[in-house]
Design an enzyme around this catalytic site. Structure first.
Site, PDB file in Angstrom:
ATOM      1  N   GLY A   5       0.827  -1.196   0.000  1.00  0.00           N
ATOM      2  CA  GLY A   5       0.000   0.000   0.000  1.00  0.00           C
ATOM      3  C   GLY A   5       0.857   1.240   0.000  1.00  0.00           C
ATOM      4  O   GLY A   5       2.093   1.187  -0.025  1.00  0.00           O
ATOM      5  N   GLN A  25       0.389   9.259   1.972  1.00  0.00           N
ATOM      6  CA  GLN A  25       0.764  10.574   1.479  1.00  0.00           C
ATOM      7  C   GLN A  25       2.272  10.746   1.388  1.00  0.00           C
ATOM      8  O   GLN A  25       2.782  11.427   0.501  1.00  0.00           O
ATOM      9  CB  GLN A  25       0.170  11.644   2.401  1.00  0.00           C
ATOM     10  CG  GLN A  25       0.443  13.068   1.947  1.00  0.00           C
ATOM     11  CD  GLN A  25      -0.190  14.093   2.869  1.00  0.00           C
ATOM     12  OE1 GLN A  25      -0.858  13.719   3.828  1.00  0.00           O
ATOM     13  NE2 GLN A  25       0.026  15.361   2.595  1.00  0.00           N
ATOM     14  N   PHE A  26       3.006  10.108   2.327  1.00  0.00           N
ATOM     15  CA  PHE A  26       4.433  10.371   2.408  1.00  0.00           C
ATOM     16  C   PHE A  26       5.308   9.171   2.075  1.00  0.00           C
ATOM     17  O   PHE A  26       6.525   9.292   2.090  1.00  0.00           O
ATOM     18  CB  PHE A  26       4.792  10.863   3.819  1.00  0.00           C
ATOM     19  CG  PHE A  26       4.131  12.151   4.181  1.00  0.00           C
ATOM     20  CD1 PHE A  26       4.524  13.339   3.593  1.00  0.00           C
ATOM     21  CD2 PHE A  26       3.092  12.184   5.089  1.00  0.00           C
ATOM     22  CE1 PHE A  26       3.907  14.530   3.913  1.00  0.00           C
ATOM     23  CE2 PHE A  26       2.468  13.357   5.413  1.00  0.00           C
ATOM     24  CZ  PHE A  26       2.870  14.545   4.828  1.00  0.00           C
ATOM     25  N   ASP A  36      -7.050   2.849  15.411  1.00  0.00           N
ATOM     26  CA  ASP A  36      -7.497   2.206  14.166  1.00  0.00           C
ATOM     27  C   ASP A  36      -7.517   0.687  14.340  1.00  0.00           C
ATOM     28  O   ASP A  36      -7.064  -0.053  13.465  1.00  0.00           O
ATOM     29  CB  ASP A  36      -6.591   2.614  13.006  1.00  0.00           C
ATOM     30  CG  ASP A  36      -7.185   2.242  11.649  1.00  0.00           C
ATOM     31  OD1 ASP A  36      -8.383   1.884  11.604  1.00  0.00           O
ATOM     32  OD2 ASP A  36      -6.464   2.307  10.632  1.00  0.00           O
TER      33      ASP A  36
END
Length: 873
Positions: free
Chosen positions: A586, A589-590, A726
């Protein structure tokens, strides 16, 4: 006004499909009795008192249910058939066994569904993975509701009980859905195409739920994804659905596959219709060669055996090369009458993709004011009434005669008066709504409703109550209610409601560790972060890590990290050249997350030398992009330091780092069997049937063992005041012998993008797993992790076959959190799954307690699950 409404109701009803599966969930009349006894038939019945007319959900007439004759054998096909008399869009089915006031003991453990639109051709329903069998009841009393994904469009429905062993079966049933006003009975289209680019997943643009025939790459006589009510996203590789392949929401065709330059589609309807318009939902991702159609031409014929009318109705579209958003294109059909429509969609680029097509039309009806002289029975049946002109139109020039003109003039005057009154009333309502919104803006500076549309929805068909360790289901108020958790009409507590515009940002930015007391909203403390007496829960000394894949795995009390450098890292530097990339798991953003093989890792970790020491080891590697800013680099190093502190057999372990050169990497454990979500979704519960058919399965003991390990890992994190934020099955990795380690890769994987919701373009949050206070107040604690554990436990006991709150849209899930906050008994809980015993479900309900002090700690949860394991031995 009542007379006006009755007069308007006598007019032909307009058809507007654009059906919404999330709200098309009305009971169709088995319980209420609007489905008549003579419309319910069966292949057989045991006694007259167990006939099909007694198969009504939550009714106890006769002997309490329909029971087919004799012992049901595994190879038998016995069915209960329901005739709805017209086409319905059916989204849900509910079943019960034969309770018979506590004297019955028969129920169907599984069943399947056949359906038909014309009573002649029967189709077997199957889900998106091709499975036909639906899990049924586990006792005689409780109602089990099952979503039909995909939904079906049918007039006739057969419910067919399924059994593995000979046994007596009895059933009660209810169907849920809404009338299929569109009237579309079938469409015929070319087969969809496939996009296969090197290095990218294959995008399948076929109509995967089509229930007709396929011949020579053409689909005939059925319905499918173009009528399922699901609109495709702007990015055609993404999907609203759970665990489907890229391109699922669209049917697409490539220009070069058609020498004519257009795609031809034929639509057949249940009766002749007066068409107003056609709405087509298209993708417009022009950066990948996808555009809406350049133009469309449509032909009509009044009867299926007639010729197409020579003059087409056409419209050219305005192509948009600036906005890549998917959109509806409305095609005016100018009141043309037909029972079939043939449309040609012309390409504007390499690809054309459509996710939904609906028709707006006036449904034909016989008006007693008119007498029509028909020259033939067929022509009379094909006659179409033109509402706008007040005259009959026929395809064979059948003459029409008015009778009672004076009466008609009187009715027309009354009708016009009623319409004017209703229009004035609507204008008054609109003015009141606009004034209310203006006042709200003045009060709130930045108002925000939870729902983006002012839609009226009912969140639940059933309310759940717990009595004597038994879950009972009671039907709630059947009317649709408006439920906005942030609506100004809700005045308790007033201060919270006037300040909630900031909460979506708070949910993104604020985290908190440790347990906390229920907020006291009555006390006023100046400058607490929220104005108007609402306390600010976000601590000022919290480290906020962005991380590679989004917000970091853990929110923790602030560390002394202002001067953090590479020397603070407590794990060793692993040789970068000894990592071999195998698969991209996966990206965020960074950076990215990769599955790699690490050569010499065991030696690097100091494992005593054996014959296996030199074998490569599978690891997960988080890799920071080299072009990120200084803040992101520092956050990455902070995350490494935090991860290096975690030492527990049920928490993923940091094995090494690569920080001497770019890109910066952290190397963590990876388990042989992947994540728990995929592991369980590919298995069935242990049974002789599964074993004999070589179906991978898990036992109840396996589920308890894995849940106990998750609780143990979370108990360890809670002891350190670490908050995960999460917790879900996607973030638990599975090793050999059902070992579990908690990780944080879920957010980065495209496979689970549907599990996250973006609030106003900022925070990406797993709202279906989050406690109400986390969504509404931005408060993340160990207690909110307990809530998420309850949802994770629910996932496990449904074998990850379904997403939590799958019946609700993301907006409705957020709205439901407002119901938890108000605690007026209208909140929805996840229902008890067939595999879940009462004690475990009671634990879930405690995890979802409204008040934080009422939720168990992870220490208590771990102890409870250990006791359940011991009692199950």
């Amino acid at each position: 006004m009542i007379f006006c409404i009755l007069l308007l109701a006598s007019l032909p009803e307009p058809s507007g499909s654009e059906v919404n599966p999330a709200t098309c969930r009305y009971p169709l009349g088995m319980h209420e009795g609007t489905i008549r006894d003579e419309d319910i038939t069966a292949s057989s019945q045991w006694y007259d008192s167990t006939g099909p007319q007694y198969a009504r959900l939550q009714r106890e007439e006769g002997d309490g249910a329909w029971c087919p004759a004799g012992l049901l054998q595994p190879e038998d096909v016995q069915f209960l058939q329901i005739d709805l008399h017209k086409l319905f869009f059916i989204t849900l089915i509910g079943t019960q066994g034969r309770h018979a006031r506590a004297t019955g003991k028969e129920f169907a453990r599984a069943y399947r569904i056949d359906y038909s639109r014309n009573g002649e051709r029967w189709i077997s329903w199957k889900d998106r993975q091709g499975r036909k069998v639906i899990q049924g009841n586990i006792d005689t009393y409780d109602v089990v509701l099952k979503d039909l994904r995909p939904p079906i469009i049918a007039r006739f429905v057969r419910v067919i009980p399924v059994t593995e062993l000979p046994m007596t079966v009895c059933m009660r049933v209810e169907l849920y859905g809404c009338v299929w006003y569109d009237g579309l009975a079938s469409y015929s289209i070319p087969e969809g195409g496939t996009i296969a680019a090197p290095g990218f997943p294959i995008v399948y643009l076929n109509d995967s739920t089509y229930d007709g025939y396929q011949e020579r790459r053409h689909l005939y006589g059925g319905l499918g994804q173009l009528t399922d009510g699901v609109l495709g996203l702007d990015d055609f590789t993404q999907s609203h659905q759970y665990r489907v392949w890229p391109g699922y929401d669209y049917v697409g065709w490539k220009n070069e596959s058609f020498s004519t330059g257009f795609v031809e589609m034929e639509f057949q309807f249940d009766r002749p219709r007066n068409f107003t318009s056609m709405k087509v939902h298209c993708n417009n991702m022009f950066s990948k060669g996808v555009k809406i159609f350049q133009k469309v031409e449509c032909l009509f014929k009044p009867r299926l055996i007639a010729d197409w009318e020579p003059e087409p109705v056409g419209v050219a579209t305005v192509l948009d090369d600036k906005n890549p958003s998917a959109r509806f294109v409305t095609v005016p059909l100018n009141q043309h009458v037909g029972k079939a429509v043939l449309c040609r969609f012309y390409f504007a680029d390499t690809w054309m993709m459509i996710s939904e097509i609906s028709f707006q039309s006036d449904m034909e009806s016989v008006n007693p004011i008119l007498v029509t002289a028909a020259t033939s029975t067929t022509d009379a049946l094909e006659t179409a009434y033109n509402v706008t002109e007040g005259s009959w139109e026929t395809t064979s020039s059948v003459t029409s005669t008015w009778i009672g003109e004076k009466a008609d003039d009187s009715n027309t005057s009354i009708l016009v008066g009623c319409l004017v009154a209703i229009i004035l009333l609507l204008l008054l309502i609109i003015i009141i709504i606009l004034w209310k919104q203006y006042v709200q803006k003045r009060l709130e500076k930045a108002p925000r409703r939870i729902l983006e549309e002012d839609a009226t929805v009912r969140l639940s068909f059933y309310s759940y109550t717990i009595a004597n360790n038994q879950t009972q289901i009671h039907q709630s108020n059947p009317t649709y209610e408006r439920a906005f958790p942030l609506d100004l009409e809700y005045h308790q507590p007033t201060t919270l409601l006037h300040k909630l515009p900031e909460l979506s940002q708070s949910a993104e930015d604020s985290v908190c560790s440790g347990d906390y007391a229920e907020p006291d909203l009555t006390k006023s403390t100046p400058h607490q972060g929220f104005q108007n007496n609402v306390p600010h829960y976000a601590e000022t000394d919290i480290v906020h890590l962005q991380g590679v894949t989004g917000n970091n795995m853990y929110a923790v009390p602030a560390l002394t990290v202002d001067s953090l450098t590479k020397k603070d890292i407590s794990v060793g530097e692993f040789p970068r050249q000894q990592l071999r990339l195998k698969e991209k798991l996966g990206e965020g953003q960074f950076g990215e997350v990769h599955l790699c093989e690490a050569d010499g890792l065991l030696e690097f970790l100091g494992v005593p030398s054996t014959e296996f020491t030199h074998q490569p080891v599978l690891v997960a590697v988080k890799m920071l992009r080299s072009d990120v800013n200084k803040t992101a680099r520092n956050d990455f190093l902070k995350e490494i330091k935090i991860m290096s502190r975690l030492k527990n057999p049920n928490i993923i372990r940091l094995l090494g780092v690569c920080v001497h050169d770019d890109p910066l990497c952290m190397i963590t454990e990876y388990m042989e069997n992947g994540d728990l979500n995929q592991f369980l979704s590919q298995r069935e519960i242990y049974s002789k049937f599964a074993i004999s058919n070589n179906i991978p399965c898990v036992s109840y003991s396996n589920l308890l063992y894995m849940a106990t390990q998750i609780a143990s890992g979370m108990k360890y994190l809670a002891s350190l005041n670490f908050v995960h934020r999460d917790l879900a099955t996607r973030n638990c990795l599975v090793g050999n012998n059902y070992t579990i380690k908690i990780a944080d890769f879920g957010m980065s994987r495209n496979l689970y993008s549907g599990d996250y919701y973006r609030i106003q373009g900022r925070a990406v949050l797993p709202i279906r797993w989050m406690a109400w206070e986390s969504i509404l107040l931005g408060k993340f604690t160990t207690a909110s992790d307990v809530w998420a554990f309850g949802v994770t436990l629910w996932e496990m006991f449904i074998l990850c076959k379904e997403q939590p709150y799958s019946l609700l849209s993301d907006e409705q899930v957020i709205e439901n959190t407002g119901e938890f906050f108000r605690s007026q008994g209208r909140q929805i809980y996840l229902s008890q799954t067939p595999l879940c015993p009462n004690p475990v479900f009671d634990l879930m309900l405690k995890c979802w307690s409204r008040d934080i002090k009422d939720r168990p700690t992870f220490d208590m949860i771990h102890h409870f699950l250990l006791e359940q394991m011991e009692s199950n031995i």
